[in-house]
Design a protein around this motif. Structure first.
Motif, PDB file in Angstrom:
ATOM      1  N   ASP A  13      75.621  99.643  18.086  1.00  0.00           N
ATOM      2  CA  ASP A  13      76.361  98.781  19.018  1.00  0.00           C
ATOM      3  C   ASP A  13      75.837  98.974  20.439  1.00  0.00           C
ATOM      4  N   SER A  14      74.531  99.074  20.565  1.00  0.00           N
ATOM      5  CA  SER A  14      73.888  99.400  21.831  1.00  0.00           C
ATOM      6  C   SER A  14      73.905  98.222  22.803  1.00  0.00           C
ATOM      7  N   GLN A  15      74.687  98.375  23.851  1.00  0.00           N
ATOM      8  CA  GLN A  15      74.715  97.362  24.897  1.00  0.00           C
ATOM      9  C   GLN A  15      73.427  97.410  25.714  1.00  0.00           C
ATOM     10  N   THR A  16      72.822  98.571  25.796  1.00  0.00           N
ATOM     11  CA  THR A  16      71.548  98.705  26.506  1.00  0.00           C
ATOM     12  C   THR A  16      70.466  97.900  25.782  1.00  0.00           C
ATOM     13  N   ALA A  17      70.415  98.003  24.478  1.00  0.00           N
ATOM     14  CA  ALA A  17      69.439  97.236  23.693  1.00  0.00           C
ATOM     15  C   ALA A  17      69.709  95.739  23.850  1.00  0.00           C
ATOM     16  N   PHE A  18      70.981  95.374  23.853  1.00  0.00           N
ATOM     17  CA  PHE A  18      71.332  93.968  24.029  1.00  0.00           C
ATOM     18  C   PHE A  18      70.885  93.478  25.402  1.00  0.00           C
ATOM     19  N   ARG A  19      71.088  94.306  26.413  1.00  0.00           N
ATOM     20  CA  ARG A  19      70.665  93.941  27.774  1.00  0.00           C
ATOM     21  C   ARG A  19      69.136  93.778  27.836  1.00  0.00           C
ATOM     22  N   ASP A  20      68.407  94.645  27.170  1.00  0.00           N
ATOM     23  CA  ASP A  20      66.946  94.525  27.127  1.00  0.00           C
ATOM     24  C   ASP A  20      66.532  93.226  26.420  1.00  0.00           C
ATOM     25  N   PHE A  21      67.220  92.912  25.323  1.00  0.00           N
ATOM     26  CA  PHE A  21      66.958  91.667  24.600  1.00  0.00           C
ATOM     27  C   PHE A  21      67.259  90.467  25.510  1.00  0.00           C
ATOM     28  N   TYR A  22      68.358  90.540  26.219  1.00  0.00           N
ATOM     29  CA  TYR A  22      68.757  89.506  27.172  1.00  0.00           C
ATOM     30  C   TYR A  22      67.676  89.326  28.239  1.00  0.00           C
ATOM     31  N   ASP A  23      67.253  90.426  28.855  1.00  0.00           N
ATOM     32  CA  ASP A  23      66.234  90.369  29.903  1.00  0.00           C
ATOM     33  C   ASP A  23      64.927  89.780  29.379  1.00  0.00           C
ATOM     34  N   MET A  24      64.604  90.083  28.137  1.00  0.00           N
ATOM     35  CA  MET A  24      63.355  89.652  27.531  1.00  0.00           C
ATOM     36  C   MET A  24      63.360  88.152  27.210  1.00  0.00           C
ATOM     37  N   THR A  25      64.530  87.585  26.907  1.00  0.00           N
ATOM     38  CA  THR A  25      64.577  86.217  26.400  1.00  0.00           C
ATOM     39  C   THR A  25      65.300  85.209  27.290  1.00  0.00           C
ATOM     40  N   TYR A  26      66.003  85.669  28.307  1.00  0.00           N
ATOM     41  CA  TYR A  26      66.834  84.759  29.103  1.00  0.00           C
ATOM     42  C   TYR A  26      66.047  83.597  29.695  1.00  0.00           C
ATOM     43  N   ARG A  81      63.247  82.097  28.940  1.00  0.00           N
ATOM     44  CA  ARG A  81      62.803  81.110  27.960  1.00  0.00           C
ATOM     45  C   ARG A  81      63.987  80.262  27.476  1.00  0.00           C
ATOM     46  N   LEU A  82      65.095  80.912  27.166  1.00  0.00           N
ATOM     47  CA  LEU A  82      66.255  80.170  26.673  1.00  0.00           C
ATOM     48  C   LEU A  82      66.836  79.269  27.760  1.00  0.00           C
ATOM     49  N   PHE A  83      66.800  79.742  28.994  1.00  0.00           N
ATOM     50  CA  PHE A  83      67.265  78.916  30.105  1.00  0.00           C
ATOM     51  C   PHE A  83      66.417  77.649  30.222  1.00  0.00           C
ATOM     52  N   ARG A  84      65.099  77.789  30.116  1.00  0.00           N
ATOM     53  CA  ARG A  84      64.216  76.617  30.212  1.00  0.00           C
ATOM     54  C   ARG A  84      64.504  75.616  29.094  1.00  0.00           C
ATOM     55  N   ILE A  85      64.818  76.121  27.924  1.00  0.00           N
ATOM     56  CA  ILE A  85      65.135  75.230  26.808  1.00  0.00           C
ATOM     57  C   ILE A  85      66.421  74.467  27.108  1.00  0.00           C
ATOM     58  N   ILE A 145      75.399  77.547  29.101  1.00  0.00           N
ATOM     59  CA  ILE A 145      75.000  77.400  27.691  1.00  0.00           C
ATOM     60  C   ILE A 145      74.324  78.672  27.199  1.00  0.00           C
ATOM     61  N   VAL A 146      73.373  79.186  27.979  1.00  0.00           N
ATOM     62  CA  VAL A 146      72.629  80.377  27.565  1.00  0.00           C
ATOM     63  C   VAL A 146      73.558  81.585  27.477  1.00  0.00           C
ATOM     64  N   LEU A 147      74.465  81.713  28.413  1.00  0.00           N
ATOM     65  CA  LEU A 147      75.416  82.832  28.339  1.00  0.00           C
ATOM     66  C   LEU A 147      76.309  82.721  27.106  1.00  0.00           C
ATOM     67  N   ILE A 201      66.929  77.225  18.359  1.00  0.00           N
ATOM     68  CA  ILE A 201      67.828  76.271  17.701  1.00  0.00           C
ATOM     69  C   ILE A 201      69.255  76.435  18.218  1.00  0.00           C
ATOM     70  N   LEU A 202      69.695  77.677  18.409  1.00  0.00           N
ATOM     71  CA  LEU A 202      71.036  77.898  18.954  1.00  0.00           C
ATOM     72  C   LEU A 202      71.191  77.239  20.326  1.00  0.00           C
ATOM     73  N   VAL A 203      70.212  77.441  21.194  1.00  0.00           N
ATOM     74  CA  VAL A 203      70.288  76.873  22.544  1.00  0.00           C
ATOM     75  C   VAL A 203      70.199  75.352  22.494  1.00  0.00           C
ATOM     76  N   LYS A 204      69.307  74.848  21.677  1.00  0.00           N
ATOM     77  CA  LYS A 204      69.175  73.388  21.548  1.00  0.00           C
ATOM     78  C   LYS A 204      70.491  72.774  21.082  1.00  0.00           C
ATOM     79  N   ASN A 205      71.080  73.325  20.033  1.00  0.00           N
ATOM     80  CA  ASN A 205      72.332  72.786  19.511  1.00  0.00           C
ATOM     81  C   ASN A 205      73.472  72.934  20.510  1.00  0.00           C
ATOM     82  N   ALA A 206      73.540  74.074  21.176  1.00  0.00           N
ATOM     83  CA  ALA A 206      74.583  74.277  22.188  1.00  0.00           C
ATOM     84  C   ALA A 206      74.417  73.280  23.332  1.00  0.00           C
ATOM     85  N   SER A 207      73.176  73.005  23.712  1.00  0.00           N
ATOM     86  CA  SER A 207      72.911  72.046  24.792  1.00  0.00           C
ATOM     87  C   SER A 207      73.349  70.642  24.394  1.00  0.00           C
ATOM     88  N   LEU A 208      72.985  70.246  23.190  1.00  0.00           N
ATOM     89  CA  LEU A 208      73.367  68.910  22.726  1.00  0.00           C
ATOM     90  C   LEU A 208      74.883  68.786  22.573  1.00  0.00           C
TER      91      LEU A 208
END
Length: 183
Positions: A17-30, A32-36, A50-52, A77-84
């Motif tokens: 349940d690592s929030q630190t790992a989640f934060r790293d994943f967030y930092d790594m992908t935010y 790109r997902l924002f641009r989508i 949407i991204v949040l 796909i998650l971001v695309k569907n959430a955006s639509l």
């Protein structure tokens, strides 16, 4: 973002349940997902929201994310569907796709091609060197002037031009090679 780095973070999120790992994943992908999201909704605040929301969903699903074969495509796909869905809720279908406006009739094939090309573009953009990507985004997506980018980044306008040309050239190569591989 390499597959092994992502898998390691997903494992830590699931097992610890690592929030630190989640934060790293967030930092790594935010970014790109924002641009989508921005591609679909064309509004910065909506895209952030949407991204949040997608990241909240990912945190809730952290126990099952390791089972996802391609997390990059899954997030896309998650971001695309959430955006639509967001556009539908807001009843603002002004520009869902740059080449397919709602008042025009677009075939499902045209829509799919547009989305596939955009996905290739986002992946290629993410693989550019950081400075090239930053210059490209500022000039082509944020419509800043060469002088403005040069001043903000502390580089010359000639360097801005060189970085932009390098980015465009590499994007063309990566997209062309990706299209050839998919056929």
């Amino acid at each position: 973002m390499t597959e092994s780095e992502v898998r390691k973070l997903l494992r830590q999120m699931k097992e610890q349940d690592s929030q630190t790992a989640f934060r790293d994943f967030y930092d790594m992908t935010y970014d790109r997902l924002f641009r989508i999201a921005y591609y679909y909704v064309k509004q910065e605040e909506w895209s952030q929201e949407i991204v949040l929301d997608v990241f909240l969903r990912l945190w809730k699903q952290r126990d099952t994310l390791l089972d996802v074969r391609n997390i990059e495509d899954y997030c896309f796909i998650l971001v695309k569907n959430a955006s639509l869905n967001y556009l539908e809720k807001e009843s603002k279908y002004t520009t869902v796709h740059s080449s397919c406006l709602p008042e025009q009739s677009c075939s499902p094939e045209e829509t799919l091609i547009t989305e596939e090309l955009f996905a290739l573009y986002v992946k290629a953009l993410d693989r550019l060197p950081e400075r090239c990507r930053e210059v490209f985004i500022r000039i082509r997506e944020e419509h800043q002037s060469y002088a403005q980018v040069a001043e903000e980044l502390g580089i010359s306008t000639k360097t801005v031009d060189a970085q932009l040309q390098k980015a465009v050239s590499r994007l063309k190569e990566m997209i062309a090679s990706s299209q050839i591989e998919s056929y």
